[in-house]
Design a protein around this motif. Sequence first.
Motif, short mmCIF file in Angstrom:
data_model
loop_
_atom_site.label_atom_id
_atom_site.label_comp_id
_atom_site.label_asym_id
_atom_site.label_seq_id
_atom_site.Cartn_x
_atom_site.Cartn_y
_atom_site.Cartn_z
N LEU A 25 7.36 9.54 7.21
CA LEU A 25 6.20 8.81 6.69
C LEU A 25 5.42 9.63 5.67
O LEU A 25 4.84 9.06 4.74
N ARG A 26 5.43 10.93 5.81
CA ARG A 26 4.67 11.78 4.89
C ARG A 26 5.34 11.89 3.52
O ARG A 26 4.74 12.44 2.59
N THR A 27 6.57 11.39 3.37
CA THR A 27 7.17 11.37 2.04
C THR A 27 6.65 10.20 1.21
O THR A 27 6.82 10.18 0.00
N LEU A 28 6.03 9.23 1.85
CA LEU A 28 5.53 8.04 1.16
C LEU A 28 4.28 8.37 0.36
O LEU A 28 3.46 9.21 0.76
N ASP A 29 4.12 7.69 -0.76
CA ASP A 29 2.85 7.72 -1.49
C ASP A 29 2.06 6.51 -1.04
O ASP A 29 2.42 5.36 -1.32
N LEU B 296 -10.08 -4.88 -4.63
CA LEU B 296 -11.49 -4.78 -5.02
C LEU B 296 -12.23 -3.67 -4.29
O LEU B 296 -13.32 -3.28 -4.70
N THR B 297 -11.65 -3.16 -3.22
CA THR B 297 -12.38 -2.19 -2.41
C THR B 297 -11.72 -0.83 -2.35
O THR B 297 -12.22 0.07 -1.69
N GLN B 298 -10.61 -0.67 -3.03
CA GLN B 298 -9.94 0.63 -3.03
C GLN B 298 -9.58 1.02 -4.46
O GLN B 298 -9.38 0.16 -5.32
N VAL B 299 -9.49 2.31 -4.68
CA VAL B 299 -9.05 2.82 -5.97
C VAL B 299 -7.76 3.61 -5.75
O VAL B 299 -7.50 4.11 -4.65
N ALA B 300 -6.97 3.69 -6.80
CA ALA B 300 -5.71 4.41 -6.71
C ALA B 300 -5.97 5.91 -6.53
O ALA B 300 -6.83 6.49 -7.18
N PRO C 273 0.97 -2.66 -9.23
CA PRO C 273 0.65 -3.83 -10.05
C PRO C 273 1.52 -5.04 -9.73
O PRO C 273 1.16 -6.15 -10.06
N ARG C 274 2.66 -4.83 -9.06
CA ARG C 274 3.51 -5.98 -8.74
C ARG C 274 2.97 -6.79 -7.56
O ARG C 274 3.60 -7.73 -7.11
N THR D 200 0.80 -1.23 0.00
CA THR D 200 0.00 0.00 0.00
C THR D 200 0.83 1.28 0.00
O THR D 200 0.27 2.37 0.00
N SER D 201 2.15 1.15 0.03
CA SER D 201 3.01 2.34 0.14
C SER D 201 4.17 2.25 -0.83
O SER D 201 4.66 1.16 -1.15
#
Length: 277
Positions: free
Chosen positions: A61-65, A80-84, A71-72, A32-33
């Motif tokens: 932590l705030r530098t993370l996206d 199925l429950t989240q969108v980019a 996709p990897r 997720t990061s």
Amino acid sequence: MELGVHALEFDVALTADRRLVLTHDLTVSAVTSADRRPLHAGDPLFPYVGKPVNSLTLGQLRTLDVGVRLPRHPDDPFALTQVAMPETRMPTLGAVLGLAGAYDAENVRMHVELKSDPTRPALTADPELFTELVVEELDRHGRLGNAAILSFDWRIIAHAAKIAPGTRRFALIELDTLHWNEGTLNGGDVPAAARDAGATTLSPEHVMVDETLMAQASAAGLDVAVWTVNDQALGARMLDLGVAGIVTDYPDRMRELWRERGLELPEPVGPLKPVGV
């Protein structure tokens, strides 16, 4: 909130500089990061993905996206429950409570799960300090009366009962972590143990819910809120067993079930109203 829910549930952990951030994992998840840059040149902790959350500051932590869907990771359980939402930063608990306030969502309960693992003390905040910081943040936003403290680590539940007796306290349980807490093994009465730890609600994984558990919870004076139910048929079975609440990734599906059962539907909040509700 625009769909209409009774509560929002989210997980929090404590950073190295004692800030409360929303994250499911005690280490920064590669699912997720994604690292984007170090906080400063030569930062020895960079890259941050894979590092314990409690070893990193809020700034790091705030530098993370945390809005990527990489996709990897084809086995991503959240696909199925989240969108980019690229370039999203890890939010603080205070920011989320402020957002709920901006939506005038006073009737939506804030369910805060404190991520704590007594079997991994190096990754886990001191349970009393952690609980106190969360309670202080909820109080700062006027939320103690319409919130819940949740944890699989019942040390947190016990401390919350002492310092915030008027706030709901959910004792989370699953088969893999029952051994974390006293009174839950060897055929013990788990709901009674949760009550004795200070819980006001028992919150089991759905596979644990049966007539016996529900009878024990009733005898202990505890409501039962079951997780995570994404199928309407399973939700209907849980309601038939007598659960008081359902945690779901698909509140739209549960709203349909609530409507079929003639249960009170939570009102949508926010600037937009969902079509067809």
